[in-house]
Design an enzyme around this catalytic site. Structure first.
Site, PDB file in Angstrom:
ATOM      1  CB  ILE A  98      -7.646  -5.724  -6.247  1.00 17.31           C
ATOM      2  CG1 ILE A  98      -7.629  -6.601  -7.502  1.00 17.31           C
ATOM      3  CG2 ILE A  98      -9.014  -5.066  -6.073  1.00 17.31           C
ATOM      4  CD1 ILE A  98      -8.616  -7.760  -7.456  1.00 17.31           C
ATOM      5  CB  ALA A 100       0.578  -3.479  -8.836  1.00 12.23           C
ATOM      6  N   GLY A 101       2.012  -5.877 -10.281  1.00 17.76           N
ATOM      7  CA  GLY A 101       3.204  -6.696 -10.400  1.00 17.76           C
ATOM      8  C   GLY A 101       4.157  -6.107 -11.409  1.00 17.76           C
ATOM      9  CB  ALA A 102       7.343  -7.426 -12.728  1.00 19.66           C
ATOM     10  N   GLY A 104       2.226  -5.594 -15.017  1.00 15.14           N
ATOM     11  CA  GLY A 104       0.881  -5.067 -15.172  1.00 15.14           C
ATOM     12  C   GLY A 104       0.183  -4.896 -13.844  1.00 15.14           C
ATOM     13  CB  VAL A 105      -2.456  -3.020 -12.619  1.00 17.17           C
ATOM     14  CG1 VAL A 105      -1.314  -2.020 -12.564  1.00 17.17           C
ATOM     15  CG2 VAL A 105      -3.401  -2.706 -13.783  1.00 17.17           C
ATOM     16  CB  VAL A 106      -4.735  -7.596 -10.455  1.00 14.23           C
ATOM     17  CG1 VAL A 106      -6.047  -8.370 -10.327  1.00 14.23           C
ATOM     18  CG2 VAL A 106      -3.621  -8.519 -10.901  1.00 14.23           C
ATOM     19  CE  LYS A 121      -1.626 -11.814 -14.071  1.00 12.64           C
ATOM     20  NZ  LYS A 121      -0.642 -12.943 -14.185  1.00 12.64           N
ATOM     21  CG  ASP A 219       6.893 -19.461  -8.927  1.00 17.87           C
ATOM     22  OD1 ASP A 219       7.645 -19.639  -7.936  1.00 17.87           O
ATOM     23  OD2 ASP A 219       6.528 -18.334  -9.301  1.00 17.87           O
TER      24      ASP A 219
END
Length: 399
Positions: A98, A100-102, A104-106, A121, A219
């Site tokens: 559902i 994705a990022g730098a 890994g994935v979710v 995650k 952040d």
């Protein structure tokens, strides 16, 4: 940052009913994430009677010192799980990706016993030479465990589980089904003032909780504020909750990869997003709780107008935005602000003060008149209709 896609906004009941059917149609079986219960007792942190302030001091110390980097990512990840409260380990079934990022994935996860749906995650730890993700991962785990040890907060995403299996780390958090605040603004435009106030109140409460215990998020931005419920009618401020697992809060503060205690000479690569950094960070690297309040002021400005206070058209170069942040006052001189109340503008102005010592704290923000108007007074006063539309007589001065 790991961005949840719009599929995460689907109602949990529909997810639960359709997941197994989808897998059967594909001829696939859900991945089993079995983690054997282990004793990670921490007598100092888990001891009964430990005061919240003691836990806060311990947690802040762990965050400030940092966890030693190991050449083996597995050892490092296990070390990252040691400080803080004891968490119960469970088995989770993993389903569709559902986000994705730098690093890994979710994936969507479901608890085998309770049926709870969560966001999982998954961070690969296969390359011990790639140390970029480790500090952020350590900060996120330590911050979430500290929040949990302190009793948690309804408007902060809750840590459900964290474990290592194979050469991957699994970080399980509650699922915010409405997606990012950023996505809601892009899809539906600026928020009605009353709904923006609801979001601002919850975020100020979450930051007040963190700041009391020595933790700075570093952040805060629309992408890191998650909506708990799916939008039905943005203009009327109607949101739908679909399941008993739904949170009673409207929003959840998420993504704690930059979180930690206040810091000086801060490395800008370790914190926040440039467009939300206050002057003192850009000038000297000073990052305190006041940094979160500046960022929340930017978020509130965006919610009410659809534009960033120092990048109105979204096209300015970073250097231009930085110059404006350091030297130009916030303005409200375009049409999006015509019907916004003076109290709302006053609050934003006090959050975007250049001097951090004069900026409102989270507790002061919660006491601001705009935050405390009754529902009736707010409905009547935050957006003032024309006297003619309200059916009121208009006084006419004699000639």
């Amino acid at each position: 940052m790991l961005r949840l896609g719009r599929s995460a906004a689907s109602e949990v009941s529909s997810i639960r009913n359709s997941l197994q059917l989808q897998l059967e149609q594909r001829g696939a079986r859900p991945m089993q994430c079995a983690y054997q219960t282990q004793s990670h007792s921490n007598p100092e942190g888990a001891k009964r009677g430990r005061s919240p302030m003691s836990l806060a001091v311990m947690g802040a110390a762990a965050l400030s010192v940092g966890l030693e980097l190991q050449t083996d990512g597995i050892a490092q990840a296990r070390a990252a799980m040691e400080p803080g409260t004891q968490l119960q380990r469970h088995k989770w079934q993993l389903f569709d990706q559902i986000g994705a990022g730098a690093f890994g994935v979710v994936r969507l996860g479901m608890h085998e016993e309770s049926g709870e749906v969560a966001a999982v995650k998954i961070v690969p730890l296969e390359n011990p030479n790639d140390q970029r993700s480790y500090p952020a991962l350590e900060r996120e785990i330590a911050a979430l465990k500290l929040v949990k040890a302190l009793g948690g907060h309804n408007s902060i995403v809750d840590l459900r589980d964290v474990y290592v299996e194979g050469r991957k780390l699994f970080l399980v958090t509650e699922l915010a089904r409405g997606g990012e605040l950023f996505e809601q603004i892009v899809a539906y435009g600026s928020f009605p003032e009353l709904k923006a106030r609801d979001v601002a109140r919850e975020m100020a409460s979450a930051l007040s909780f963190m700041h009391r215990h020595g933790l700075v998020h570093k952040d805060v931005k629309p992408e890191n504020i998650l909506m708990s419920a799916r939008v039905v009618d943005h203009n009327s401020g109607v949101y739908r909750k679909s399941n008993r697992h739904e949170s009673s809060s409207l929003v959840k503060l998420a993504d704690f990869g930059s979180a930690g205690p206040a810091s000086v000479n801060t490395n800008l690569e370790d914190i926040g997003t440039a467009a939300y950094l206050p002057p003192e960070v850009l000038n000297s690297g000073l990052c305190t709780s006041a940094c979160d309040m500046w960022a929340l002021g930017c978020v509130l400005y965006i919610m009410l107008s659809g534009s960033h206070p120092y990048d109105l058209d979204g096209m300015s170069a970073d250097s231009v935005v930085e110059h404006r942040v350091k030297s130009e006052p916030v303005t409200f001189d375009f049409s999006a602000w015509d019907n916004v109340s003076p109290h709302a503008k006053d609050l934003i102005s006090k959050l975007l003060v250049k001097d951090p010592t004069l900026r409102l704290t989270a507790d002061q923000m919660l006491q601001h008149p705009w935050m405390n108007a009754s529902a009736e007074a707010a409905a009547a006063g935050l957006r003032r209709p024309s006297p003619l539309l309200a059916g009121q007589p208009i006084p006419i001065s004699p000639a």
